[in-house]
Every structure is written in structure tokens, then in C-alpha cells.
Scaffold this active site. Sequence first.
Site, short mmCIF file in Angstrom:
data_model
loop_
_atom_site.label_atom_id
_atom_site.label_comp_id
_atom_site.label_asym_id
_atom_site.label_seq_id
_atom_site.Cartn_x
_atom_site.Cartn_y
_atom_site.Cartn_z
CE1 TYR A 212 61.84 45.82 75.08
CE2 TYR A 212 62.06 44.13 73.14
CZ TYR A 212 61.35 44.79 74.01
OH TYR A 212 60.02 44.28 74.33
NE ARG B 279 59.04 51.29 70.14
CZ ARG B 279 58.33 50.12 69.69
NH1 ARG B 279 57.03 50.12 69.79
NH2 ARG B 279 59.03 49.28 69.32
NE ARG C 75 73.76 45.46 91.79
CZ ARG C 75 73.21 45.78 93.05
NH1 ARG C 75 73.78 46.23 93.98
NH2 ARG C 75 71.87 45.71 92.92
CE LYS D 247 60.30 47.16 71.59
NZ LYS D 247 59.05 46.32 72.12
N1 PMP Z 1 52.95 46.47 73.63
C1 PMP Z 1 53.78 45.79 74.25
C2 PMP Z 1 54.01 45.67 75.75
C3 PMP Z 1 55.15 45.42 73.63
O1 PMP Z 1 56.16 44.79 74.26
C4 PMP Z 1 54.89 45.28 72.14
C5 PMP Z 1 56.03 44.73 71.18
N2 PMP Z 1 57.29 45.16 71.82
C6 PMP Z 1 53.94 46.11 71.45
C7 PMP Z 1 53.04 46.63 72.42
C8 PMP Z 1 53.83 46.43 70.04
O2 PMP Z 1 54.83 47.23 69.63
P1 PMP Z 1 55.16 47.15 68.16
O3 PMP Z 1 54.21 47.05 67.13
O4 PMP Z 1 56.05 48.30 67.82
O5 PMP Z 1 56.09 45.86 68.05
#
Ligand code: PMP
Length: 292
Positions: free
Chosen positions: A37, A56, A105, A155
Site C-alpha cells: 500500500y 516505493r 485459498r 510496505k
Molecule cells: N515507518 C512506518 C512503519 C510507517 O508505517 C510509515 C508510514 N506509512 C512511515 C515509517 C513513514 O513513511 P512515509 O513518510 O513514507 O509516510
Amino acid sequence: MNRPASRIVYVNGDYVPEDEAKVSVFDRGFLMADAVYEVTSVLDGRLIDFPGHAARLARSMAELDMESPVTEAELLAIHRELVARNGIDEGLVYLQITRGNPGDRDFAFPDPARVKGSVVLFTQSKPGLADSPAAKAGIKVIGIPDIRWGRRDIKTVQLLYPSMGKMMAKKAGVDDAWFTEEGGVVTEGTSNNAYIVTDGRIVTRQLSADILHGITRAAVLRFAREAQMVVEERPFTLDEAKAAEEAFVTSASAFVMPVVEIDGAAIGTGRPGPVATRLREIYLEESRRAAM
Ligand code: PMP
């Protein structure tokens, strides 16, 4: 329940009212958290740091052998369309891409030639996001053990432990939590990157698989260096943070947010410090200028 007015959301090629949006129960995002995400903030109806978030996203997908069902240009167009259709002035766009619906699944990944990923985007309106009262008062955090998996640089939507961390913070009567490893070394916040200011230097953990490579982090460190501030990328402990002059976090939706208390100990004067305050101003100003 205080629900926002019905939104138009995007699901796999269609713009539909949120009540009509559908994703399969066999979708791997739902069954396996097999999804990535991004969250992009919106100021003045325009997208902040979009190219960074798109880059990213591509990296997260490559690390997981996921093929993107959409191009970056298509994603930009969808983001803009949703902002326009939902009349977002300040807020954010949430984007999720899953490995799709194989029709059953199964732990093994489906053949990407047969199963396309699912793409879902929606907006959240947040009036007052930039002029936030929390940024003026600063937030309080506690330290909690970091028991997440070893690829925090990807992410993914596996957000159960970060959610538990927010609940631990809530239960302790504070705003958020910082994750710590062996020896009390800080990795990052539940949904943000963590920083301290000590001896006038900005200290934040170096990039690795241990933390998310924050898009806001990259921008803020660039602006800090351009403003002749000294930046040190190295690990720091919670004890060092408690004794620091300032502490703060960064994320796409909080921008630069001062931290004024850690585990009950006031940081510096117990009020947002000059470095965090200045970085927030610079970040908002520069990001607004470059917004698209
Ligand atoms: N670390 C974690 C674990 C996060 O979830 C986030 C936000 N999604 C960030 C850092 C900050 O990332 P960004 O500046 O890209 O939102």
C-alpha cells in the site's frame, strides 16, 4: 458511528460509490495480507511527494515478485480523479495493490499471467491536516518491543502489530509508540520514522530492512541538509532520546510531528522544539510548491 459522507472509490478499473465496491473473499490481500500500500497526502487539492510514493510502491512490489496491474501514469490519473470526484482539499489518498484473487485459498503465489492483482484506492478528507493542533502541542509516545517481521522496508498491509502498538499507547494514555530492539535501540514509530536532536544534530536510524524507507524522511533530510543542519544517520536508544534536546517523527500524513514526552519523561522543555518546528514549516512549504 460518525461516518463520512459516501465516497467514490476506485476498484479494479471502476469508480463506484463505496457501498457498491467489491473485492473477492478469495483475494490474497484479505486472506494472506499479500498486498502492498501507499498513503499520499493531499494539500490544496494536490498530491504531496507522488513520485516518491510511486517509486516505493514499485520497489515493494518488485521485492515481493508482484507484477503491477497499473502503470505509474495510470496511478497518477486515478489519484487525481479521486481527489476531484470527492472534492478533497486536505486529506489523503490510500492505495492498495494485492496479489489478486486466484479463486481459492492456497499458500503458493498464483501465476501472474493468470491472476491479475487487485487495485483499490480511496480518499480520506482531513480538513486542518497541515494546521494541526497536535503539531503545536507535540505528541507523547511510549517505547514497546519491535516484534515485527524482518522486511519492514516493504510496505505491506500486515499492520496487526503496529495496530496493537497504537492500542498499547492508547491504553497508556499517550498518542503513539516507538518500537525498540535489543538494548533499547529505536527502530521507528508504529507508522512513522523517529528522530532526535542531540548536540544540535538531527539523528535518525540509517536505512535498512529494519525500517520503512519513509518518503517524508527522504524529503525532510534533504531539506535539513539544504538548510545547513547536520544530519547523522545512525541508531539511537530510547534513553538517548529521553535525554535529547528534541524528538520528532515524520510520515506522509503527519508531516513533521514534534514528540514532547517519551515513557513519561519530558523531552527538552516539554514543548515542540525549534528544529522540529522549522522542519515542519520547510517541509510544508516546499512540498506544497512541488505538489502535483
Ligand atoms: N515507518 C512506518 C512503519 C510507517 O508505517 C510509515 C508510514 N506509512 C512511515 C515509517 C513513514 O513513511 P512515509 O513518510 O513514507 O509516510
